[in-house]
Design an enzyme around this catalytic site. Sequence first.
Site, short mmCIF file in Angstrom:
data_model
loop_
_atom_site.label_atom_id
_atom_site.label_comp_id
_atom_site.label_asym_id
_atom_site.label_seq_id
_atom_site.Cartn_x
_atom_site.Cartn_y
_atom_site.Cartn_z
N GLU A 161 0.82 -1.21 0.00
CA GLU A 161 0.00 0.00 0.00
C GLU A 161 0.85 1.27 0.00
OE1 GLU A 161 -2.72 -0.64 3.33
OE2 GLU A 161 -4.03 -1.81 2.03
N ASP A 221 -8.28 -9.12 4.27
CA ASP A 221 -8.04 -7.98 5.16
C ASP A 221 -9.07 -7.87 6.28
OD1 ASP A 221 -7.01 -5.71 6.18
OD2 ASP A 221 -7.29 -4.46 4.40
N GLU A 240 -12.59 -2.18 12.28
CA GLU A 240 -12.63 -1.45 11.01
C GLU A 240 -13.71 -1.98 10.08
OE1 GLU A 240 -8.92 -1.65 8.90
OE2 GLU A 240 -9.70 -0.65 7.13
C1 BDP Z 1 -6.14 -2.13 6.12
C2 BDP Z 1 -6.44 -0.76 6.64
C3 BDP Z 1 -5.28 0.19 6.49
C4 BDP Z 1 -4.01 -0.45 7.03
C5 BDP Z 1 -3.80 -1.78 6.37
C6 BDP Z 1 -2.62 -2.54 6.96
O1 BDP Z 1 -7.56 -0.25 5.96
O2 BDP Z 1 -5.61 1.38 7.15
O3 BDP Z 1 -2.93 0.38 6.85
O4 BDP Z 1 -4.92 -2.60 6.57
O5 BDP Z 1 -2.86 -3.48 7.70
O6 BDP Z 1 -7.13 -2.98 6.61
O7 BDP Z 1 -1.46 -2.23 6.69
#
Ligand code: BDP
Length: 727
Positions: free
Chosen positions: A316, A390, A418
Amino acid sequence: MLTLTRRRGDVGRVFLAGILALLCCISPARAEDGHDLWLRYAPVGPSKVEGYRSALGNVVAPDRTPTQRVAREELRRGVAGLLGSEPRFRASPAGDAALVLGTPTSAPWLAPLVHELEGLGDEGYLLRRTRLDGRDALVVAARRDIGVLYGVFHLLRLVQAGASLDGLDVSEVPRVKLRLLNHWDNLDGYVERGYAGASLWDWHTLPGWEDPRYTDYARANASIGINGTVLNNVNADALSLSPAYLRKAAALADVFRPYGIRVYLSARFSAPMELGGLDTADPLNPDVRQWWRTKAEEIYALIPDFGGFLVKANSEGQPGPQDYGRTHADGANLLADALAPHGGVVMWRAFVYAHDVPEDRAKQAYNEFVGLDGAFRDNVVVQVKNGPIDFQPREPFHPLFGAMPRTPLMMEFQITKEYLGFATHLVYLGPLYEEVLRADTHARGPGSTVARVVDGSLESHALSGIAGVANIGDDRTWSGSHFDQANWYAFGRLAWNPNQSARDIAVDWVAMTFSPAPDVVAPIVAMMMGSREAAVDYMTPLGLHHLMARGHHYGPGPWVVGGPRADWTSVYYHRADRDGIGFDRGTRGSDAVSQYAPAVARTLDDLAQVPDTLLLWFHHVPWQHRLHSGRPLWGELVHRYTRGVAYVERMQATWEGLRGKIDAPRHAHVAAFLRIQRDEAHWWRDASVAYFQSINGLPLPAGEAPPPHPLAYYQSLQFPYAPGDGR
Ligand code: BDP
């Protein structure tokens, strides 16, 4: 606590205060705001006081080290609250029966136990009713002070639950070595995916001011065996490793140390460039290697027991070794080498997926990591999310579990909700954690559970770990709601022993948090136990996943399409069209099933055997496909959405029935949140039904209420300030 200033002639108010104070003490439900968590130490029933006092009233407890002092103070606080009077501390167990705390070194009377304690390691403990020097005694014994503190918390838990201490004989050893919280807290106080206010860490006033809440945080964690905390977000700011911020982290480490909690930091891979002025962060570059070695020395000079680094790399948008054509192992080993002389570990996250790879996102982490098995240094643990996408309401277990036998794999759960309704939805995550930990990877034949991978026993790894993304902030309740405290609590208990039952843990939590009365415990535990399945039902039943709104993830968004990358849309995951719905991950589809051991893969691949709960995760099926219930898929889908809403309504009724048995402020708070949850569950159901109906054109099953608004209404809702969005 009532505080009134006495003014001349204000006798009436003082009288009133007296009456109120009296009422407070005799009322079974004292007014509370949740800040005391499960450590309320509320008075036990009058019939129990004498029995407990004879066991706990006379205490022998060393007080020479900081940990000894906190154990002794916790015991004092607990006994005073529970029994209404302070225990008597004495120098030796001579005379009356006594409660004896200590190690064979700190409490010589415990010398006869020395061999037995050997087997309990550095953190284990023994609680035993026994005879010392011919006298009746209750001992809380361990090899190290921290074990004694854990034992004190266990003993107080038994008393809070109203358990008998007769014949007590318990020995406990944690099965997992690293039991950590991961805070996704930014240095400006914002918590990514946080729904409990701002960060607990006031970086601005640290290290000068140590907020008393830091101590309470440490107490709460120690009470459930958590022994480490990563202070900052995985989307890390290099500044966390600057001298000024290291001094702030060191102040927190000083507060936490007596409670057995080590501090860890998320490290930004490109920190040598941002902080060190180097023009590369290439893990094989000698200057980069030297920079990390020097940084490690600087950290350990300030924090001698620093735990190590957590790293999100090449995920990401975060920098990482692949920016230089190197592997994740090269990156992890760079940091591992810098930390090794000091005893630190690297927790390298496997949460990676690249947008330029057209491969099914669920397969990418496995593909990236499985070939690196055996390539990591001994002080590296690969941290794997519980499922391959996730933190969805339900996912199959991550296929990396069991697939990297030569590498210790750490579990990453999300405690903050979340994807499960934020803090307003009552969703007890114990059953989710339990489901994953008990899943059988079949890596070494039947019984190769995820729990055994994670606790290291399957492959005899010395290192093992479980991390939970914290749900803690500066809200009075700590977690944003009363019931979210249970998720922090259950996480800690399961990290200590991944084989425990989520139900037993809920029973303990309710007894301590609300009341041990059976007519309180039974209904609350029952509603908690079904609450996660209800959320799955009203959000993403039958294996659907990743259908939330874009960005902030608040509320439904099954229509989300377009934008920067396909795997950030909902349509990528549900693949619904006129004929059917679901992601074909079977052998004729993306073949994600083949990442599992053959016995697991066969079941998941077979439409007749795959559990309904994961059907649409692994298969694309026609709307008419018959499920085990006998209903066609479309009918079952709508049935489950509606069932989820109905469960929330039942929770409301249960909670209403507890009025008067729970203190009024907490009762009202939970009731209000349940109303929000009920409305939002309805919203999820209605929006999802309206959307899928617009795709398949099918009539609603008989008896199902139509969504009150047209699809366009649900699609038009905007929440620009929903909390916790990534930045
Ligand atoms: C996702 C979240 C994000 C996190 C990412 C992570 O939306 O904010 O940075 O995981 O785990 O679920 O790195």
